[in-house]
Design a protein around this motif. Structure first.
Motif, PDB file in Angstrom:
ATOM      1  N   ASP A  12       0.790  -1.220   0.076  1.00 34.68           N
ATOM      2  CA  ASP A  12       0.137   0.147   0.008  1.00 34.68           C
ATOM      3  C   ASP A  12       0.961   1.170   0.096  1.00 34.68           C
ATOM      4  O   ASP A  12       1.584   1.455   0.892  1.00 34.68           O
ATOM      5  N   LEU A  60      -0.063   4.082   0.577  1.00 35.82           N
ATOM      6  CA  LEU A  60      -0.110   4.824   1.914  1.00 35.82           C
ATOM      7  C   LEU A  60      -0.351   3.844   3.182  1.00 35.82           C
ATOM      8  O   LEU A  60      -1.401   3.383   3.430  1.00 35.82           O
ATOM      9  N   PRO A  61       0.755   3.448   3.372  1.00 34.17           N
ATOM     10  CA  PRO A  61       0.857   2.376   4.490  1.00 34.17           C
ATOM     11  C   PRO A  61       0.165   2.451   5.597  1.00 34.17           C
ATOM     12  O   PRO A  61       0.130   3.393   6.435  1.00 34.17           O
ATOM     13  N   GLY A  62      -0.548   1.368   6.099  1.00 36.58           N
ATOM     14  CA  GLY A  62      -1.250   1.129   7.246  1.00 36.58           C
ATOM     15  C   GLY A  62      -0.697   0.237   7.937  1.00 36.58           C
ATOM     16  O   GLY A  62      -0.993   0.437   9.420  1.00 36.58           O
ATOM     17  N   TYR A 110       1.408   0.994  11.723  1.00 39.24           N
ATOM     18  CA  TYR A 110       0.796   1.420  12.864  1.00 39.24           C
ATOM     19  C   TYR A 110       0.305   0.350  13.838  1.00 39.24           C
ATOM     20  O   TYR A 110       0.521  -0.002  14.822  1.00 39.24           O
ATOM     21  N   ASP A 150       9.495   7.803   5.526  1.00 39.55           N
ATOM     22  CA  ASP A 150       9.102   8.418   4.288  1.00 39.55           C
ATOM     23  C   ASP A 150      10.027   7.849   3.059  1.00 39.55           C
ATOM     24  O   ASP A 150       9.255   7.699   1.863  1.00 39.55           O
ATOM     25  N   LEU A 176       3.560   7.316  -1.730  1.00 42.08           N
ATOM     26  CA  LEU A 176       2.980   8.218  -3.087  1.00 42.08           C
ATOM     27  C   LEU A 176       3.285   9.675  -2.902  1.00 42.08           C
ATOM     28  O   LEU A 176       3.173  10.319  -3.946  1.00 42.08           O
ATOM     29  N   TRP A 177       3.874  10.098  -1.707  1.00 38.04           N
ATOM     30  CA  TRP A 177       4.393  11.529  -1.763  1.00 38.04           C
ATOM     31  C   TRP A 177       5.852  11.537  -1.909  1.00 38.04           C
ATOM     32  O   TRP A 177       6.122  12.850  -1.835  1.00 38.04           O
ATOM     33  N   ASP A 216      -5.621   3.241  17.447  1.00 37.61           N
ATOM     34  CA  ASP A 216      -5.393   3.993  16.473  1.00 37.61           C
ATOM     35  C   ASP A 216      -5.084   5.525  16.415  1.00 37.61           C
ATOM     36  O   ASP A 216      -4.475   6.062  15.995  1.00 37.61           O
ATOM     37  N   ALA A 229      -1.775   6.192  17.835  1.00 33.40           N
ATOM     38  CA  ALA A 229      -0.727   5.688  17.011  1.00 33.40           C
ATOM     39  C   ALA A 229       0.114   4.434  17.613  1.00 33.40           C
ATOM     40  O   ALA A 229       1.225   4.274  17.312  1.00 33.40           O
ATOM     41  N   GLY A 282      -6.519   8.736  -0.316  1.00 35.53           N
ATOM     42  CA  GLY A 282      -5.345   9.126  -0.583  1.00 35.53           C
ATOM     43  C   GLY A 282      -5.107  10.167  -1.574  1.00 35.53           C
ATOM     44  O   GLY A 282      -6.046  11.093  -1.489  1.00 35.53           O
ATOM     45  N   ILE A 283      -3.841  10.353  -2.068  1.00 33.39           N
ATOM     46  CA  ILE A 283      -3.717  11.671  -2.698  1.00 33.39           C
ATOM     47  C   ILE A 283      -3.456  11.380  -4.451  1.00 33.39           C
ATOM     48  O   ILE A 283      -3.234  12.407  -4.991  1.00 33.39           O
ATOM     49  N   THR A 342      -3.090  14.287  -7.297  1.00 33.27           N
ATOM     50  CA  THR A 342      -1.973  14.562  -7.892  1.00 33.27           C
ATOM     51  C   THR A 342      -2.136  14.669  -9.382  1.00 33.27           C
ATOM     52  O   THR A 342      -1.367  15.340  -9.990  1.00 33.27           O
ATOM     53  N   PRO A 395      -9.500  11.696  13.411  1.00 28.97           N
ATOM     54  CA  PRO A 395      -8.571  11.975  14.244  1.00 28.97           C
ATOM     55  C   PRO A 395      -7.495  10.792  14.697  1.00 28.97           C
ATOM     56  O   PRO A 395      -7.398  10.363  15.809  1.00 28.97           O
ATOM     57  N   THR A 396      -6.833  10.246  13.687  1.00 26.69           N
ATOM     58  CA  THR A 396      -5.565   9.280  13.738  1.00 26.69           C
ATOM     59  C   THR A 396      -4.460   9.899  13.225  1.00 26.69           C
ATOM     60  O   THR A 396      -4.390  10.370  12.158  1.00 26.69           O
ATOM     61  N   PRO A 397      -3.303   9.388  13.575  1.00 26.30           N
ATOM     62  CA  PRO A 397      -2.044  10.086  13.287  1.00 26.30           C
ATOM     63  C   PRO A 397      -1.860   9.525  11.731  1.00 26.30           C
ATOM     64  O   PRO A 397      -1.476  10.360  10.671  1.00 26.30           O
ATOM     65  N   ARG A 398      -2.308   8.436  11.042  1.00 29.14           N
ATOM     66  CA  ARG A 398      -2.225   8.023   9.688  1.00 29.14           C
ATOM     67  C   ARG A 398      -3.056   8.965   8.858  1.00 29.14           C
ATOM     68  O   ARG A 398      -2.757   9.789   7.953  1.00 29.14           O
ATOM     69  N   ILE A 445      -1.981  12.069   6.057  1.00 30.03           N
ATOM     70  CA  ILE A 445      -2.254  11.875   4.833  1.00 30.03           C
ATOM     71  C   ILE A 445      -3.012  13.257   4.461  1.00 30.03           C
ATOM     72  O   ILE A 445      -2.965  13.715   3.096  1.00 30.03           O
ATOM     73  N   ARG A 497      -0.705  15.809   3.465  1.00 29.32           N
ATOM     74  CA  ARG A 497      -0.254  15.893   2.047  1.00 29.32           C
ATOM     75  C   ARG A 497      -0.983  16.441   1.154  1.00 29.32           C
ATOM     76  O   ARG A 497      -0.736  17.112   0.239  1.00 29.32           O
TER      77      ARG A 497
END
Ligand SMILES: Nc1ncnc2c1ncn2[C@@H]1O[C@H](COP(=O)(O)OP(=O)(O)OP(=O)(O)O)[C@@H](O)[C@H]1O
Ligand SMILES: [Mg+2]
Lengths: 260, 120
Positions: free
Chosen positions: A45, A47-49, A52, A60, A109-110, A227, A230, B10-11, B15, B31-34, B38, B41
Motif C-alpha cells: 500500500d 499509503l501504508p497502514g 501502525y 518516508d 505516494l508522496w 489508532d 498511534a 489518498g492523494i 496529484t 483523528p488518527t495519526p495516519r 495523509i 499532504r
C-alpha cells in the motif's frame, strides 16, 4: 516449532478500504512471530497502514533510489543493483519490528513518482525471488480490488478477504471472489468477518460474499483507542480483538496442516 | 450547476488533476495519526495546484480531545467538525443514505453546514 521442513504460511489480506486489513494483518504477523516463526510482513500500500499495527514508525523513504539499476532491454525496467539479492535486501532494508517481525514496505505516494516506481520494482523482485522456505509471509494490500486482480498477491497461497457488515464492503468482497478464477488463484480463498457486533452479521456476510468465513473479529473499541494513540492494538490492549486474532492464527495454521 | 466529486482514498487522484480544476477542495480527516499525515499532504497538493479553497472537514470526532488534536495539527485552518455518529454506521450497514436514515442527526446536520460553507 521452527524447523525448516515444515510449511511456511503465505497469507495476504485484501478487502474494501477501511475494512480493517492493516489492523488485522499487522496483529496477525506479530502473533505468528510469537510462535517462534520467522515472519516477513509485505506491505504494497503506497499509503501504508501496516506500520501502525506492527508498532513501528512510517518511514518516508524506506529504500534509497540506488537499490535498483536500469534493467536489460526487454526485461524489467528496474532491477536490484549488482551485489544485492532478495536475502541481502531483506537483511538491509526490512524494518525490525516488535516480536521479531521484519517489515518490507515500498515507496510512499508522496515521494517522487520515479522513486515510488523504483521502490515498487525492487519490492516485487524481492518478493519473487526470496527463499520461500525461509519466511512466513503476511501481506497487506491497499483497499479495493485493483491490486489483487492484477496479481499483486501472487506470493500468497491463502488470500483472506476482510469484510465488514456494510453493503459496500460485502460488495467488494463478492467481487474479490473472482480471484478464484485467476491464473494465480490462491489455494485458499476465505473471508475474515470484521467489526462484528451481531452474530447474525456473520451469516449475512457469508451469504453475500459466497465464501467460507475462516475468522470472526469483533468490533472492539480498543482498536480505535490504539489508532488514535498511534499504537499497535497488541501493545495498547488485550481484549476481544486480540483474542480473535489468536484464534485466526490457529485456524490458518490448521488449514495448512489439513491440506498437506 | 454544482458538481461534487468523491475522490479515491489518498492523494493519487489529486496529484493527477489538472491545476485549477475545482472551486473548492474538501479534505476529510479522522483523528488518527495516519489520517492526519495523509490529509496534511493532500492540503499541500491542493494548495500547490491551486484547487480552490481548501476546507478541512474533521470526521468521526468523538470528544474534545479529538478536536483539540486535530486543530493542533491544522493550525491554519478552521475545522468543520463532523461528530462520530452511529447514524452513519447504521446507514452504511444497510446501504442507505444517512440523510434518509435521520436527517436531523448530528452528523447529517454538520454535513449540511458544510454545504452552506461551500455555497457562500
Ligand atoms: N475489529 C475492529 N473493531 C473496531 N474498529 C476496528 C476494527 N478493525 C479495524 N477497526 C478500525 O477501522 C479503521 C480502519 O482500519 P484499518 O486501517 O486496519 O483498515 P484498512 O482496511 O487497512 O484501511 P485502508 O484501506 O485505508 O488501508 C481504523 O480506524 C481501525 O481502528
Ligand atoms: Mg490499510
Amino acid at each position: 516449532m521452527s524447523g525448516s521442513q515444515e510449511t511456511r504460511l503465505k497469507v495476504a489480506f485484501t478487502g474494501k478500504g477501511g475494512s480493517g486489513k492493516s489492523s488485522i494483518a499487522g496483529t496477525f504477523a506479530r502473533l505468528l512471530a510469537r510462535t517462534d516463526q520467522p515472519v516477513l510482513a509485505l506491505d504494497s500500500d503506497p499509503l501504508p497502514g501496516m506500520p501502525y499495527a506492527l508498532g513501528i514508525p512510517v518511514e518516508d523513504e524506506p529504500t534509497p533510489d540506488d537499490v535498483v539499476v536500469e534493467g536489460p532491454a526487454g526485461g524489467h525496467r528496474w532491477v536490484l543493483r549488482p551485489g544485492l539479492d532478495a536475502a541481502s535486501f531483506i537483511d538491509r532494508y526490512a524494518t525490525i519490528c516488535p516480536d521479531g517481525v521484519r517489515y518490507l514496505q515500498f515507496g510512499n505516494l508522496w515521494g517522487h513518482i520515479s522513486s515510488l516506481q523504483r521502490a515498487q520494482y525492487a519490492w516485487s523482485q524481492v518478493v519473487r525471488e526470496l527463499d520461500p522456505d525461509a519466511w512466513n509471509l503476511v501481506g497487506d494490500l491497499p483497499g479495493g480490488t485493483r491490486q489483487a486482480m492484477f496479481g499483486w498477491a501472487k506470493y500468497a497461497d491463502t488470500v483472506l478477504i476482510v469484510v465488514e457488515p456494510t453493503v459496500k464492503s460485502m460488495h467488494v468482497g463478492r467481487r474479490l471472489r473472482n480471484l478464484a478464477d485467476a491464473d494465480w488463484a490462491p489455494e485458499h480463498l476465505a473471508v475474515v468477518a470484521n467489526k462484528i457486533a451481531d452474530p447474525d452479521d456473520v451469516r449475512r456476510i457469508e451469504e453475500r460474499v459466497g465464501l467460507p468465513v475462516i475468522g470472526v473479529v469483533p468490533a472492539d473499541p480498543a482498536v480505535l483507542t490504539a489508532d488514535r494513540a498511534a499504537g499497535a492494538p497488541l501493545d495498547v490492549a488485550g481484549g476481544p480483538f486480540v483474542e480473535s486474532l489468536h484464534a485466526l492464527v490457529d485456524s490458518v495454521q490448521a488449514s495448512y496442516a489439513g491440506t498437506r | 450547476m454544482v458538481i461534487v466529486a468523491d475522490l479515491e482514498a489518498g492523494i493519487g487522484t489529486l496529484t493527477r488533476l489538472e491545476d485549477e480544476s475545482v472551486d473548492a477542495t474538501v479534505v476529510v480527516v479522522e483523528p488518527t495519526p495516519r489520517s492526519i499525515d495523509i490529509a496534511a499532504r493532500a492540503i499541500a497538493v491542493a494548495d500547490e495546484r491551486k484547487q480552490g479553497r481548501v476546507i478541512v472537514a474533521a470526521n468521526k470526532v468523538a470528544d474534545a480531545d479529538d478536536e483539540r488534536r486535530l486543530q493542533a495539527a491544522f493550525p491554519d485552518h478552521s475545522l468543520l467538525i463532523v461528530p462520530a455518529d452511529p447514524v452513519i454506521d447504521r446507514a452504511d450497514r444497510d446501504g442507505l443514505s444517512p440523510v434518509d436514515v435521520d436527517p436531523i442527526s448530528p452528523a447529517v446536520s454538520a454535513i449540511e453546514s458544510l454545504a452552506e460553507v461551500l455555497l457562500t
